[in-house]
Design an enzyme around this catalytic site. Sequence first.
Site, PDB file in Angstrom:
ATOM      1  CE  LYS A 198      -2.151  -0.769   3.909  1.00 43.78           C
ATOM      2  NZ  LYS A 198      -1.551  -2.038   4.330  1.00 43.78           N
ATOM      3  NE  ARG A 238      -4.088  -0.741   9.892  1.00 41.82           N
ATOM      4  CZ  ARG A 238      -2.985  -0.186   9.386  1.00 41.82           C
ATOM      5  NH1 ARG A 238      -2.953   1.074   9.073  1.00 41.82           N
ATOM      6  NH2 ARG A 238      -1.913  -0.921   9.199  1.00 41.82           N
ATOM      7  NE  ARG A 263       2.079  -4.633  10.915  1.00 37.23           N
ATOM      8  CZ  ARG A 263       3.142  -4.537  10.104  1.00 37.23           C
ATOM      9  NH1 ARG A 263       4.233  -5.246  10.354  1.00 37.23           N
ATOM     10  NH2 ARG A 263       3.099  -3.751   9.069  1.00 37.23           N
ATOM     11  NE  ARG A 280       7.629  -2.714   5.808  1.00 33.79           N
ATOM     12  CZ  ARG A 280       6.301  -2.554   5.743  1.00 33.79           C
ATOM     13  NH1 ARG A 280       5.787  -1.832   4.777  1.00 33.79           N
ATOM     14  NH2 ARG A 280       5.498  -3.110   6.614  1.00 33.79           N
ATOM     15  NE  ARG A 291       6.301  -0.456   9.939  1.00 35.78           N
ATOM     16  CZ  ARG A 291       5.136  -0.409   9.312  1.00 35.78           C
ATOM     17  NH1 ARG A 291       5.046   0.181   8.133  1.00 35.78           N
ATOM     18  NH2 ARG A 291       4.069  -0.946   9.846  1.00 35.78           N
TER      19      ARG A 291
END
Length: 193
Positions: free
Chosen positions: A13, A88, A150, A127, A139
């Site tokens: 996204k 969300r 998540r 990532r 992160r």
Amino acid sequence: MRVIMLGPPGAGKGTQAARLADLLGIPQLSTGDMLRGAAEKGTPVGLAAREVMARGELVGDQIVIDCVRERIAEPDAATGFILDGFPRTLGQAVAFDAALAAAAIKLDAVLELKVVEAALLDRVILRAREAKAAGLSVRADDNAEALKVRLDAYHKQTEPLTDYYRGVGLLRTVDGMLPIDRITTRLLIELQL
Ligand code: AMP
């Protein structure tokens, strides 16, 4: 153009929102980035959100609704925005609809990236590895344990939004497993651009 990006964590996204924002000359509004920025600055909102985010859970609706409401009222968002990571929950979507109606503005599309779930952990780990190699901060929620939480939050709280936006004729779904450039092209086609 006012667009929402939907999809599970690691779907791409952020990458696609940044590309669309660039091409369309409108801002990418990422609630995750806003919250991480607030946490770094040590604001009350950021400090409250930090632990919740690290666990992979969702922060409270009202916090993000207020952030987004303020952000879309800024001048650079006057002609449009690409929302990445918001809404969300159904509560956020309903509150957002009310905020848009109050400002007499309409959404143009909700773009859903569909990905094979088995690919998500690899993407998130990649990532984290790339951020580390580039000397950037990794992160706190880009790890297997937080990803599980998540994904659970995504399935339970965010996925129902696809039905919500399909019901109002705004949902457009694109294969998020395609190469990055082809996904961007598909998204532009869905936006009739
Ligand atoms: P993201 O960068 O979009 O993956 O978001 C990272 C984390 O920020 C999420 O796992 C949540 O803890 C929090 N967050 C971001 N956007 C929202 C939202 N719209 N509602 C609730 N929590 C959010």
